[in-house]
Design a protein around this motif. Sequence first.
Motif, mmCIF file in Angstrom:
data_model
loop_
_atom_site.group_PDB
_atom_site.id
_atom_site.type_symbol
_atom_site.label_atom_id
_atom_site.label_comp_id
_atom_site.label_asym_id
_atom_site.label_seq_id
_atom_site.Cartn_x
_atom_site.Cartn_y
_atom_site.Cartn_z
ATOM 1 N N MET A 1 7.153 -10.936 -47.856
ATOM 2 C CA MET A 1 5.804 -10.614 -48.380
ATOM 3 C C MET A 1 4.644 -9.527 -47.010
ATOM 4 N N ALA A 2 4.891 -7.818 -47.336
ATOM 5 C CA ALA A 2 4.099 -7.164 -46.366
ATOM 6 C C ALA A 2 2.859 -7.479 -46.000
ATOM 7 N N HIS A 3 2.811 -7.267 -44.596
ATOM 8 C CA HIS A 3 1.689 -7.578 -43.850
ATOM 9 C C HIS A 3 0.120 -6.921 -44.374
ATOM 10 N N ILE A 4 -0.284 -7.437 -44.657
ATOM 11 C CA ILE A 4 -1.723 -7.120 -45.357
ATOM 12 C C ILE A 4 -2.880 -6.367 -44.393
ATOM 13 N N ASP A 5 -2.582 -5.368 -44.277
ATOM 14 C CA ASP A 5 -3.848 -4.545 -43.097
ATOM 15 C C ASP A 5 -5.117 -5.368 -43.216
ATOM 16 N N GLN A 6 -5.896 -5.478 -42.309
ATOM 17 C CA GLN A 6 -7.052 -6.117 -42.362
ATOM 18 C C GLN A 6 -8.388 -5.103 -42.559
ATOM 19 N N SER A 7 -7.898 -3.911 -42.449
ATOM 20 C CA SER A 7 -9.063 -2.670 -42.153
ATOM 21 C C SER A 7 -9.041 -2.535 -43.351
ATOM 22 N N LYS A 8 -7.629 -2.768 -44.834
ATOM 23 C CA LYS A 8 -7.842 -1.651 -45.202
ATOM 24 C C LYS A 8 -7.726 -2.668 -46.793
ATOM 25 N N ILE A 9 -9.172 -3.881 -46.861
ATOM 26 C CA ILE A 9 -9.556 -4.759 -47.139
ATOM 27 C C ILE A 9 -10.840 -4.649 -47.308
ATOM 28 N N ARG A 10 -11.416 -4.877 -48.814
ATOM 29 C CA ARG A 10 -12.956 -4.642 -48.769
ATOM 30 C C ARG A 10 -13.598 -5.670 -49.295
ATOM 31 N N ASN A 11 -14.478 -6.583 -48.938
ATOM 32 C CA ASN A 11 -14.483 -8.082 -50.098
ATOM 33 C C ASN A 11 -16.413 -7.896 -50.375
ATOM 34 N N PHE A 12 -15.989 -7.821 -51.411
ATOM 35 C CA PHE A 12 -17.909 -6.875 -52.267
ATOM 36 C C PHE A 12 -18.769 -7.881 -53.410
ATOM 37 N N CYS A 13 -19.787 -7.668 -53.624
ATOM 38 C CA CYS A 13 -19.947 -8.111 -54.748
ATOM 39 C C CYS A 13 -21.160 -6.978 -55.476
ATOM 40 N N ILE A 14 -21.494 -7.039 -56.526
ATOM 41 C CA ILE A 14 -22.318 -6.317 -57.403
ATOM 42 C C ILE A 14 -23.865 -7.373 -57.503
ATOM 43 N N VAL A 15 -25.110 -7.258 -56.335
ATOM 44 C CA VAL A 15 -25.848 -7.355 -57.246
ATOM 45 C C VAL A 15 -27.029 -6.073 -57.811
ATOM 46 N N ALA A 16 -28.041 -7.212 -58.830
ATOM 47 C CA ALA A 16 -28.709 -6.083 -59.513
ATOM 48 C C ALA A 16 -29.776 -7.363 -60.378
ATOM 49 N N HIS A 17 -31.318 -6.835 -60.975
ATOM 50 C CA HIS A 17 -31.846 -7.907 -61.942
ATOM 51 C C HIS A 17 -30.791 -7.570 -62.559
ATOM 52 N N ILE A 18 -31.202 -8.527 -63.830
ATOM 53 C CA ILE A 18 -30.423 -8.924 -64.753
ATOM 54 C C ILE A 18 -30.823 -7.612 -64.991
ATOM 55 N N ASP A 19 -29.547 -6.975 -66.758
ATOM 56 C CA ASP A 19 -29.221 -5.473 -67.020
ATOM 57 C C ASP A 19 -29.350 -4.597 -66.758
ATOM 58 N N HIS A 20 -29.667 -4.563 -64.977
ATOM 59 C CA HIS A 20 -29.819 -3.508 -64.829
ATOM 60 C C HIS A 20 -27.877 -2.800 -64.513
ATOM 61 N N GLY A 21 -27.152 -3.472 -65.107
ATOM 62 C CA GLY A 21 -25.787 -2.851 -64.896
ATOM 63 C C GLY A 21 -25.360 -3.240 -64.921
ATOM 64 N N LYS A 22 -24.652 -4.327 -62.894
ATOM 65 C CA LYS A 22 -24.018 -5.015 -62.430
ATOM 66 C C LYS A 22 -22.932 -4.928 -63.500
ATOM 67 N N SER A 23 -21.886 -5.705 -64.552
ATOM 68 C CA SER A 23 -20.694 -5.821 -65.204
ATOM 69 C C SER A 23 -20.689 -4.815 -65.585
ATOM 70 N N THR A 24 -21.713 -3.758 -65.963
ATOM 71 C CA THR A 24 -20.800 -2.371 -66.959
ATOM 72 C C THR A 24 -19.975 -1.529 -65.149
ATOM 73 N N LEU A 25 -20.591 -2.118 -64.354
ATOM 74 C CA LEU A 25 -20.160 -1.079 -63.096
ATOM 75 C C LEU A 25 -19.068 -1.686 -63.036
ATOM 76 N N ALA A 26 -18.883 -3.028 -62.878
ATOM 77 C CA ALA A 26 -17.835 -3.719 -62.227
ATOM 78 C C ALA A 26 -16.704 -2.907 -62.709
ATOM 79 N N ASP A 27 -16.720 -3.189 -64.594
ATOM 80 C CA ASP A 27 -15.988 -2.704 -64.908
ATOM 81 C C ASP A 27 -15.206 -1.374 -64.741
ATOM 82 N N ARG A 28 -16.090 -0.350 -64.724
ATOM 83 C CA ARG A 28 -16.079 0.613 -64.016
ATOM 84 C C ARG A 28 -14.849 1.011 -63.245
ATOM 85 N N ILE A 29 -15.006 0.230 -62.376
ATOM 86 C CA ILE A 29 -14.625 0.103 -61.088
ATOM 87 C C ILE A 29 -13.211 -0.740 -61.292
ATOM 88 N N ILE A 30 -13.020 -1.393 -62.282
ATOM 89 C CA ILE A 30 -12.155 -2.379 -62.664
ATOM 90 C C ILE A 30 -10.869 -1.256 -63.322
#
Lengths: 604, 386
Positions: A1-30
Motif C-alpha cells: 500500500m502506498a504510503h499515506i502523506d499525513q499532510s493530505k488528511i483532514r479529519n473533521f466533523c460538522i457541528v450545528a444546532h438541530i435542523d440547521h442542515g448538518k446532515s444535508t451538508l455532509a451529503d453534499r460533501i460526499i
Amino acid sequence: MAHIDQSKIRNFCIVAHIDHGKSTLADRIIERTGLLTSREMQAQVLDNMDLERERGITIKAQTVRTIYKAKDGEEYIFNLIDTPGHVDFNYEVSRSLAACDGAILVVDAAQGIEAQTLANVYLALDHDLEVFPVINKIDLPSAEPERVKEEIEDVIGLEAEDAPLISAKNGIGIDDVLEAIVHRLPAPKGNPDNPLQALIFDSLYDSYKGVIIFCRLMEGRVAKGTSICMMATGAVADVVEVGYFGAGQFIPCEELSAGMVGYITASIKNVKDTAVGDTVTDNNRPCKEPLPGYKKVNSMVYCGVYPADSAKYPDLRDALEKLQLNDASLNYEPETSIALGFGFRCGFLGLLHLEIIQERLEREYNLDLVTTAPGVIYKVHKTNGEVIELTNPSNLPDPSEIEYMEEPVVSAEIMVTTEFIGPIMELCQERRGRYLGMEYMEATRALLKYELPLNEIIYDFFDALKSRSRGYASFDYELKGYEQSELVKLDILINKEEVDALSFIVHKDNAYERGRKMCEKLKEEIPRHLFEIPIQAAVGGKVIARETVKAMRKDVLAKCYGGDITRKKKLLEKQKEGKKRMRQIGNVEIPQKAFMSVLKLDEN
Amino acid sequence: MKTEKRPLSIYVHIPFCARKCLYCDFLSAPADEQTKEKYVRCLTEEIRQNSTAFGEYEVQTVFFGGGTPSVLPAENIGDILKEIRQDFVLNPEAEITIEVNPGSADLKKLRTYRDMGINRLSIGLQSAIDEELKALGRIHSAEDFFETYNNAVKSGFNNINIDLMSAIPGQTIESYRETLKRVLSLNPLPKHISAYSLIIEEGTPFYENTPPLPDEDTDRELYKITNDILKVAGYHRYEISNYAMKGYECRHNKVYWKRGEYLGFGIGAASLIKNVRFSNIRDISEYMETLDYSKIRTDRQELSVEEQMEEFMFLGLRLIRGILFREFEENFGKSVEEVYPRVIGKLKEQGLLTEICDEQGNRTGICLTQFGLDVSNRVMAEFLLT
C-alpha cells in the motif's frame, strides 16, 4: 500500500444546532467528492437507520472517507465524522470531536445561533479543534447572513468574515466549503513509529465480524495480527481486519497509521468491551498512558418496558439483547409488575434515547410495548446509613426508614428571543428551577441560565418550552450533581387497588397537582365498566385526589336491519378485540394507552 | 300426502327515500323516477333469475324495507310481489310487511297495498313531537302520522307496527312520555311497537356534527319507561327493542334471531341459506347494469360450526325468552356448557344472564336479565368463539 502523506488528511466533523442542515451538508460533501453519484445518493447518507432519516436526526456517530481533488491539484483524504446532534448523546459527541482535528460550524442564516450551536461549538473549542463557520440556507427569504456573521463574531468570537455562504439543500457554495476544509483545517499530527494509541469513538456489532471498533489513531500503527488491548476495560484481542469507511460499507486495507480514521475488527463479542472513549493500544508495546477524557456513560433516565402481550416477554428480552450489542448505553434488567407482568427496567441516556429505543423495539422487532413513566435515579439515604440508588419507585423503602432523599440536578441554558423571556422564566419556576442569570446575546436574544431538577425536564419540558416560545426557544443541559429534596411517592389506586406501574416519585409540593391530573387523565382513558370505578391518588396511604368512572348503564346495538348479521358481528368482534388490548387490574380493564397517556399531563 | 316444505323468508330492499334523515346510515337515497322505475325492473329480474333451486321451500314472510318503500308507486310493489308469487311458493297465510313513512302513503296507496295481499304495515313515526322530528331531519309532522295511521286502519290493516326512537336530540323524559301517550291513545292500538334508541353511526351527518344528546342516565331512563308503560298497555317485550300484543310478534324479524333461512333481493340485501351468508353488491349502477344476477352476490361466507354456534347464542339472546339448551344440542350435538364452560357462569355472576327453568324446576335455557338487556353488547361479545 502506498504510503499515506499525513499532510493530505483532514479529519473533521460538522457541528450545528438541530435542523440547521448538518446532515444535508455532509451529503453534499460526499456527493461532490465523488464517492457517490447523486443518483446513488439517498438523502442523508450518513443517517442510515430508518429512524434517523425519518426524524431527521443523527443517533449514532457515522463516518465516511472521501477523496477530494483540490484546486491546488493535490488529492486530499477527508474523514468526515458525523456526530449525534442531541443533548442526550453529549458524551458521544465529545468523543467524536476528540477524533477530529477540525470542525465546520453550520449556522442557519435565518435563525442564527441557538443553544446547541453554542454548546457544540464550545465543546469543539474545548477539544482544541480548529473551527470555521459556514452560513447555511442563504436562499431562504428570511436569510440574514450579515446579521448571523456578526452574531458569530460577537457571541462566539469566531472570525466569520470569510464564512462560506451556502445552501446545502440546493448545492450552493459547496466548493467554497471543500476548499476551506483543505486550507483552514489542520492536518493530523502523530508519529506512526510510536506505540499504538487510538481513540474509540464508536462501535458497532456485526453478526459476522463481531464488534467493529471505529477509531482515530493518534500515534502508532495497527494491522492484521496486532494484539490489541482496550485500556479501560482491559479487553485483549487479535486484530482480524482493519480498514476505512466507504459510504455505507467497510473497505479493508493493510494498515492504519497515526492520523488516520478507520475501523478494527478482532472477533470481539461484546460492545461493552469497546467502550466509547477508551484507548486502544498494542498489547505487546503499550503506550504510556491512555488518551484523556474517558468516562463511563451512565443512564440518566429509567422506565419500565413491558410487552403489551405478556407472551412476548422472551421476544422483548431477545430484542433488548440485540439492541444492546449496538448500543452500550442501553441498560436493562428484568423486573415484575403486578399490573404489567414480566418486563424490564431500562436505563437510557435521556428521553430521546428512550423514545428511540422504544420505537426501534416496536418497528424493527415488531413488539407492542407498554412503558411506565420515566424517572431518574434518586439517592435514598436510609436511617441505617445505607444509600440506595432508586430507579423503580416501587422499591422505595418505607418512609420511616428514610433519612432523606437526593435528586439529580442539571445546569440548563435556554436561548430565547426577549419577548418570551417572561413565559420561559415562568415555566422554569413551575419546574422548580433555580435562576442563575441571564446574558443578552444581542438586543433581541438572551441566554437564560437555570438549575433544574432532572425529573422536571424528562417528561415534556422540551415540548412546553417550544409551545411557550412559539418554537423559538432552544435548550441544552448537563448533569450538575445531586441535591437533597423533599420527595414523596405518589400512588394511584384503581378500584381501591394500587397499580404499581403508575406510581412515581414527585416533589412534595407538586404531589397534589400531579395526582389530580393523573386521576383526571385516567378517568378519560378507562372505559366505563358494569360497575363504578374510583380512581385515587395517594401519598403515604393518604388519598389526595379522586375521580370516578361511572358505571355503564347501556350498551345495545342499533336497529339490526334486513338481516345484516355480518355487520353486527363485526361490531361485537371489535368490542372483543378492544378487550384484548386491556390490562386486567383486579376486575378493572385498563387500556394499554392509559399507562402512556399519564406521561403527558401538561398538554392543554 | 303433503310434504313438509322448508320455510323461507324474503327481504326486498327499496333503497329510495324522499330525503335522507340526519341519523340514517342505511343504504338509501333520493332518486329520480327513471332510476326508481329501472331499479324495480332489475329487482324483478333478480327475483326471477335467483329463484331457481328454491323448489323445496315455501315462503312464510316477505318484508319490503328501505329506505322508504312507499316512495314507489304502489303498482311497483305489486309487480315485485307478483314476481315473487310467480317464482316461489308463497304460503297463503304468509306475513307480508311493507315499511311506510307518514305522508308518503295516502288512502288510495294503502288500499292498493291491502288489495295486493300486504297484511302488515310498519310506520316510521320515531317521535310524536314535531321539534324532535325536525331535529332528526324527518320530513313529516306528528299530524301526518295520525292521518296515515287512520287511513291504514280504514284500508283494513289490522297488524301495524310503529317505530319509536329514544335519545333524540332535545328529547326529555316528559316529551318521550308524551310520545308514548299519543301512540297509546290510538284507536285501535297498534299491535306492535319497535323502540330503538338513537345510535350515532359513522358516515351520517350526525356523526360529523353531533347535536347535544340526552345524557346516558336520561337515555337509560327512557329505555326503562318504554318497558314499564308498554307493559301496562298490554304489550310484551319479546326482543331487546320489540314489543307486541299477544300473537303479533313480527314473524319476519324472528327469522333473523332464530337463524331461519332468508333471501334478500335488491342492493345490499343480506341472505342466509343453508348456513351460507352472502349479501348483494351495494352499488346501484352496477346492480342495474348487470345481466347475470348470480354475479351480484358477494361476501359469501360459509359458516363454520363455531360461527353457527356463536350466532345461535348472540342472536338467540336478543329474544327475551333466551336460548334453549335443547335446541342448541339438537343443532350442534354438544351442550352449551361444553362449548362455553366459563362464560355463562361469569355472566350469571355479573348479573347479566339468568337461567330459565321449566315447571319441574329443570334448567332449560338462559336469557338476559334486565341489566343484561341494557348492556347486551357486552354479553354477546363474550359468546364469540373465533
